[in-house]
Design an enzyme around this catalytic site. Sequence first.
Site, mmCIF file in Angstrom:
data_model
loop_
_atom_site.group_PDB
_atom_site.id
_atom_site.type_symbol
_atom_site.label_atom_id
_atom_site.label_comp_id
_atom_site.label_asym_id
_atom_site.label_seq_id
_atom_site.Cartn_x
_atom_site.Cartn_y
_atom_site.Cartn_z
ATOM 1 N N SER A 125 0.890 -1.255 0.031
ATOM 2 C CA SER A 125 0.123 0.000 0.102
ATOM 3 C C SER A 125 0.769 1.265 -0.035
ATOM 4 O O SER A 125 1.863 1.177 -0.917
ATOM 5 C CB SER A 125 -1.088 0.028 1.279
ATOM 6 N N ASP A 180 -8.833 -4.352 -6.673
ATOM 7 C CA ASP A 180 -8.114 -3.312 -5.685
ATOM 8 C C ASP A 180 -7.846 -2.283 -6.706
ATOM 9 O O ASP A 180 -7.123 -1.838 -7.544
ATOM 10 C CB ASP A 180 -6.645 -3.874 -5.288
ATOM 11 N N HIS A 193 -8.012 -5.008 -1.083
ATOM 12 C CA HIS A 193 -6.755 -4.313 -0.784
ATOM 13 C C HIS A 193 -6.077 -5.163 0.243
ATOM 14 O O HIS A 193 -5.140 -4.878 0.645
ATOM 15 C CB HIS A 193 -7.045 -2.730 -0.302
#
Length: 211
Positions: A125, A180, A193
């Site tokens: 991320s 995602d 995610h």
Amino acid sequence: MKFALLSLAAMAVASPVAIDVRQTAIAGDELRTGPCEPITFIFARGSTEPGLLGITTGPGVCNALKLSRPGQVACQGVGPAYIADLASNFLPQGTNQIAIDEAAGLFKLAASKCPNTKIVAGGYSQGAAVMHGAIRNLPSDVQNMIKGVVLFGDTRNKQDGGRIPNFPTDRTKIYCAFGDLVCDGTLIITAAHLSYGDDVPNATSFLLSKV
């Protein structure tokens, strides 16, 4: 978008990942505090994740590397200057310069302290954005020591064309789960995610194939 990122924090708490906390705590700062090992794994965690390695993918890859190469792997998370705050996702680089500089400093530390180590790296991320920012501007001699990089839920995937700029694509593997949306250049968080624990075995195999 701020609501979407706040949702990530709530979902992360609601979706715990089973890890060996004691092993992770020991593993998270080994480059700085321990001896040199043949392999050094440097990882940047995602927003709001605790510790130096986080919980979603960092500990899993670290532990899998250690199981595959017992006594040969040092794991190092990016922090404490990198605080993995939500607000930094909105900055132009997808994170802040302090985080990028700290990660770059760890790569340089590995190169200077352990000149014979093989470096592998990863990010999840916002941590993927940290790796984009750090690796792209490293000196070539340090870049050459980085044998493989795995990025999960990469918030810079679209912006940087599915690669880390100025770094070989054959040494990079980006994991973007179906659905995602951060991989499409947004900051909209979906359940996909949080699915990257499933990719830990494949990511570990990729890194091991490079060392």
